[in-house]
Enzyme design. Sequence first.
Site, PDB file in Angstrom:
ATOM      1  N   GLU B  51       0.813  -1.226   0.000  1.00  0.00           N
ATOM      2  CA  GLU B  51       0.000   0.000   0.000  1.00  0.00           C
ATOM      3  C   GLU B  51       0.843   1.271   0.000  1.00  0.00           C
ATOM      4  O   GLU B  51       0.419   2.311  -0.485  1.00  0.00           O
ATOM      5  CB  GLU B  51      -0.966   0.013   1.186  1.00  0.00           C
ATOM      6  CG  GLU B  51      -2.072  -1.036   1.097  1.00  0.00           C
ATOM      7  CD  GLU B  51      -1.672  -2.358   1.728  1.00  0.00           C
ATOM      8  OE1 GLU B  51      -0.476  -2.534   2.078  1.00  0.00           O
ATOM      9  OE2 GLU B  51      -2.558  -3.233   1.887  1.00  0.00           O
ATOM     10  N   PHE B 113     -11.355  -7.131  13.791  1.00  0.00           N
ATOM     11  CA  PHE B 113     -10.293  -7.569  12.888  1.00  0.00           C
ATOM     12  C   PHE B 113      -9.956  -6.451  11.897  1.00  0.00           C
ATOM     13  O   PHE B 113     -10.849  -5.873  11.285  1.00  0.00           O
ATOM     14  CB  PHE B 113     -10.732  -8.830  12.137  1.00  0.00           C
ATOM     15  CG  PHE B 113      -9.702  -9.304  11.142  1.00  0.00           C
ATOM     16  CD1 PHE B 113      -8.453  -9.754  11.563  1.00  0.00           C
ATOM     17  CD2 PHE B 113      -9.974  -9.281   9.780  1.00  0.00           C
ATOM     18  CE1 PHE B 113      -7.509 -10.168  10.649  1.00  0.00           C
ATOM     19  CE2 PHE B 113      -9.029  -9.702   8.855  1.00  0.00           C
ATOM     20  CZ  PHE B 113      -7.791 -10.140   9.287  1.00  0.00           C
ATOM     21  N   GLN B 114      -8.683  -6.162  11.752  1.00  0.00           N
ATOM     22  CA  GLN B 114      -8.170  -5.115  10.869  1.00  0.00           C
ATOM     23  C   GLN B 114      -8.775  -3.741  11.159  1.00  0.00           C
ATOM     24  O   GLN B 114      -8.926  -2.920  10.268  1.00  0.00           O
ATOM     25  CB  GLN B 114      -8.355  -5.493   9.392  1.00  0.00           C
ATOM     26  CG  GLN B 114      -7.444  -6.662   8.996  1.00  0.00           C
ATOM     27  CD  GLN B 114      -7.365  -6.882   7.503  1.00  0.00           C
ATOM     28  OE1 GLN B 114      -8.306  -6.594   6.763  1.00  0.00           O
ATOM     29  NE2 GLN B 114      -6.235  -7.406   7.039  1.00  0.00           N
ATOM     30  N   LYS B 163     -17.372  -0.455   6.129  1.00  0.00           N
ATOM     31  CA  LYS B 163     -17.865  -1.397   5.123  1.00  0.00           C
ATOM     32  C   LYS B 163     -19.372  -1.273   4.906  1.00  0.00           C
ATOM     33  O   LYS B 163     -19.855  -1.278   3.768  1.00  0.00           O
ATOM     34  CB  LYS B 163     -17.512  -2.825   5.552  1.00  0.00           C
ATOM     35  CG  LYS B 163     -17.783  -3.867   4.483  1.00  0.00           C
ATOM     36  CD  LYS B 163     -17.217  -5.223   4.876  1.00  0.00           C
ATOM     37  CE  LYS B 163     -17.275  -6.180   3.698  1.00  0.00           C
ATOM     38  NZ  LYS B 163     -16.631  -7.474   4.028  1.00  0.00           N
ATOM     39  N   MET B 485      24.570   8.531   2.591  1.00  0.00           N
ATOM     40  CA  MET B 485      24.565   9.796   3.320  1.00  0.00           C
ATOM     41  C   MET B 485      24.902   9.577   4.789  1.00  0.00           C
ATOM     42  O   MET B 485      25.601  10.382   5.406  1.00  0.00           O
ATOM     43  CB  MET B 485      23.210  10.496   3.165  1.00  0.00           C
ATOM     44  CG  MET B 485      23.187  11.931   3.673  1.00  0.00           C
ATOM     45  SD  MET B 485      24.386  12.993   2.834  1.00  0.00           S
ATOM     46  CE  MET B 485      23.367  13.695   1.535  1.00  0.00           C
TER      47      MET B 485
END
Lengths: 193, 584
Positions: B51, B113-114, B163, B485
């Site tokens: 993502e 969940f999630q 949802k 760096m």
Amino acid sequence: MSGSNPYGQDSQHHVLSVLVQNRPGVLARVSALFARRGYNIFSLAVAPTEHPDYSRITIVVDLQSAPLEQMTKQLFKLIDVVRISELDPRFSVERELIMVTVKATAEQRSQIVELTNIFEARILSVGVEALTVSLDGSPSAIDDFMKALHPYGIVESQRTGLVALPKLDRAAPSSAQSAASSNTTHSSQGKAR
Amino acid sequence: MKEKLTGAQALIRALEHENVDVMFGLPGGCILPAYDPLIESKIRHILVRHEQGAGHMAEGYAHVTGRPGVAMVTSGPAATNLVTPLCDAYMDSIPMVGITGQVPTAAIGTDAFQECDTVGITRSITKHNELVMSAQDLPMVVRQAFYIATTGRPGPTLIDIPKDVLQNEMDWYWPSDDEVRDSLPGYRPNAKGHTKMIKEAARMILAARQPVLYVGGGVLKARAAGVLRELAELTQIPVVTTLMARGAFPDSHPLCLGMPGMHGTATAVTAMQKADLLIALGSRFDDRVTGKVSGFAPDAKIIHVDIDPAEQGTVRRPDVPIVGDCRLVIEEMLKAIKDLLQSGETQADVGPWRSRVSGWREQFPLAYDQSEPGAALKPQFCLEKLRDGAPEGTIVVSGVGQHQMWTSQYWNFEEPYTWVNSGGLGTMGFAVPAAIGAKVGRPDKTVWAVDGDGCFQMTAQELVTASLERIPVKIGILNNSYLGMVRQWQEMFYGERFSEVNLSGTLPDFVKWAEAMGCVGIRVDDPQEVEAAIDKANSINDRPVVVDFRVAEDEKVFPMVPAGKSNDDILLHHSQDSRREFLK
């Protein structure tokens, strides 16, 4: 009014009256912004206004933690913030409410009642060995009241934090203008419904 | 009768109404309903491998097109993976709209969940975010998100959709511009600058003897490159372009001094230090530009043009603050200057200043030591060859670190919107996905990502996306097998005590990795092979190409203003040390 500074000896406080859209999460946005930018808050009070779409958040800020200008500019970047009024303590009326439960044996009770009368406080609840009293006033008056009650033993107390409005000019005719001259208002350019 | 749609259908239709032609994303549990109507939609969806890649692709797309990039992912871990790109876009003022799924409204707050508190987590890294609690609100929330992301100071917005809100029915509508504005009484960005202030600025510009135009990313956001050039040429004032503004003014222009700041050119840094007037246009006095603030441009008066009032006076108090859109303000400024000139005012002579600046430019060009025969390639050499071999108008994208600074220094930026990088947040791993997003936005252009070996390993998996979606980006890895760096700082400031900075000289095999992802992989370790490899990469247009340039591990970026030091203490390439006096 006593000369002591209720927010600490060297602190410099200022009151921001922030009109916000009355929507979920708006208080979190405001307080998160203060935390994220390292601005200190002495107190914060929030409640709906006369218009159901808007709430007013009254914040007492610590000007030693950041310049006022930065605070208002950052606050104003929040989409839900509609108007910010900076209330200079010299040109505003300020009120706070405290509730205190103080120990009160039979012998002490009359002394406490006397103090309550002197400060124009009110007795809210009477117990066997304690009294709960409330006082509304300026923050320094509340400090003084607390000092006076302290020797008796404070069981618990709760302050509301300050709320404030611009002081009105006694001279007619344009009181609103005079208040605006010493308190700055930042508003969205469009109509503030 | 009103048309009934599900929340998901309304969401996709709203995105179509916002003229979204492409979105980057990855489906999962809570966002699933939104992926169903996508099948019938004309919106192209690019399926990423992580993502974070979707977010950076949306940024790369927005950088080069000026249109908001859209990333759509599910709840919980997908939303947290989107956090880095959102923060990156917030720091660099990139218009972007993130869409995340959320657990059903009834489950919110139960640690389902999630589930995660997406709006809470992203509150301080988005310009605005919104948890949508009713399907009926979706069109308005989408319009608000695009309006807020693209107006005023651009930035990322996020829409979090449970949802069941996607599944519920709603009556379709599409709010008008006025309705959107009225729904946001606290949002009135000010685009037009204050006339009196602009006139005052015009007078100061004409009076200045040693002025510098300090140009930042805001000029690009405001599409103001054209009027900037007019202003510079009318007044003959030299221009510095910050890391976020490379390309806003052509590097080949005689008035262009290049990049200021920690790794800026000696000329740009010194010109700002000696200036009597800095005209800051859409720049924010970032610490990487000012060095130690108390020592920054001590004699300069400041005109500060920025659309964000909160940037005024944060670091340096301006003498003339102008809140407004850079293009509109510069247009007004030009008018005011022309009016003054017509009314008989004259401009102070900037000739001596310009010749002094030209002297610095001659004495202090960018410099590096060519590699000894048989020794490792120099990264700067590779960049020069890449630059010279790139087709005109090539878009160059970078990650973060030494390679980023070298690219900004050595590339010749002639056109706006040809440079994409992560400036404010400094996000390693930005280059590969951002290049993919840029190529999707501008398929007509060649897109080269210059990456480091450290950065590449953070997001390389998106090359699978690029291969499958036929997005032929080119990646040049300046591979010194170090976090370069960090190595430079440990060498210079930690007494060469190298701590956890060596990646590996042998692993991964970048060529095999590239091939495994469907790309062409090329390894180069000889200076003689560089041009041929670049030519080959430029000739491949049906798949991504990865060129692994094996470069010297101890090369350092110069000039350099060490962190916390004043810009007067700039460290030069050793070959120029003896000429230091010239900078006084």
